[in-house]
Enzyme design. Sequence first.
Site, PDB file in Angstrom:
ATOM      1  CB  ALA A 163       4.682   9.021  -0.816  1.00  0.00           C
TER       2      ALA A 163
ATOM      3  N   GLY B 295       2.354   4.387   0.144  1.00  0.00           N
ATOM      4  CA  GLY B 295       1.172   5.243   0.117  1.00  0.00           C
ATOM      5  C   GLY B 295       0.067   4.676  -0.757  1.00  0.00           C
TER       6      GLY B 295
ATOM      7  CD  GLU C   3       0.673   4.681   4.250  1.00  0.00           C
ATOM      8  OE1 GLU C   3       1.350   5.247   3.364  1.00  0.00           O
ATOM      9  OE2 GLU C   3       0.775   4.956   5.451  1.00  0.00           O
TER      10      GLU C   3
ATOM     11  CD  GLU D  90       5.783   2.901   3.600  1.00  0.00           C
ATOM     12  OE1 GLU D  90       5.907   1.681   3.866  1.00  0.00           O
ATOM     13  OE2 GLU D  90       4.728   3.401   3.178  1.00  0.00           O
TER      14      GLU D  90
END
Length: 260
Positions: free
Chosen positions: A67, A112, A115, A135
Amino acid sequence: MSEFVNILTEERNGILYLTVNREDKMNALNFATLEELKEVFEQVIDNKSIKAVIISGAGEKAFVAGADINEIATLNEVNARKFAENGQEIFSMIENCHKPVIAVTNGFTLGGGCELAMACHMRVASANAKFGQPEVNLGIIPGYGGTQRLTLLVGRGKANELMMTGDMITAEEAKSLGLVNHVLPTKAEAIAKAEEIVAKIMSKAPLAIGMIVDCVNAAFSEENGYQTEANSFARCVKSGDYKEGTSAFLEKRKPVFRGE
Ligand code: COA
């Protein structure tokens, strides 16, 4: 398919090639890119000419490096929950898509990005791909379904290790853990492998493919997966493709499936 700012789309031979296109930011997923991903998949679901999706990242360095940290840095407790729920919803949409979705991962596949790849039905990596959930280095945890999908894919111990250390692993390690289906030397070869898989799937009965998606996902939900399987099996038997598949076998010819 509409035009997008952060995503390139190209439809060829029934395959939608979706490229996350923020190469200067390692294809990091900002809010705008996530919204575009959602729009693309809304269109994929409705578009009869698209039979499969291959997702990759622009350039040679990254699939998606997570992200967008510029946006993560501005979150508060209230919008952080929405941030996670929104990403989870969009990634579930991909996971539940009745058309095969394959991630071709190349270079950094982090946070992300990992993911997103895990929300796809399969992953084909190039040898230089690096996977991780870093993260923890930012004082947070995966929020787009990573704690769940990684655990389901690689098991509890390895998922804990990857998320708690934030370490990156190679494509070959990812394959040995079951995180990746195939590893090919280059990105071009990884795309060719994804195309080969998709071509095979596209020759099968589309309704049955959609039912497989539902049943496999049921195995990872609170549904009774055996019940989902029995219901889905019955739905297949109602279809013209079931009649065509069984007749073709008995008549010793190739079936022609129509997706109905
Ligand atoms: N969000 C926002 N920008 C990102 C990004 C992310 N997740 N990942 C990379 N970028 C940007 C960098 O800030 C840099 O931008 P700049 O040129 O404007 O400074 C550009 O992409 C290139 O990255 P850079 O760090 O210079 O490349 P590198 O080869 O030295 O390192 C990574 C590559 C992927 C190891 C490193 O960028 C990184 O650790 N990214 C963050 C990964 C992460 O924590 N993801 C989870 C987020 S929740």
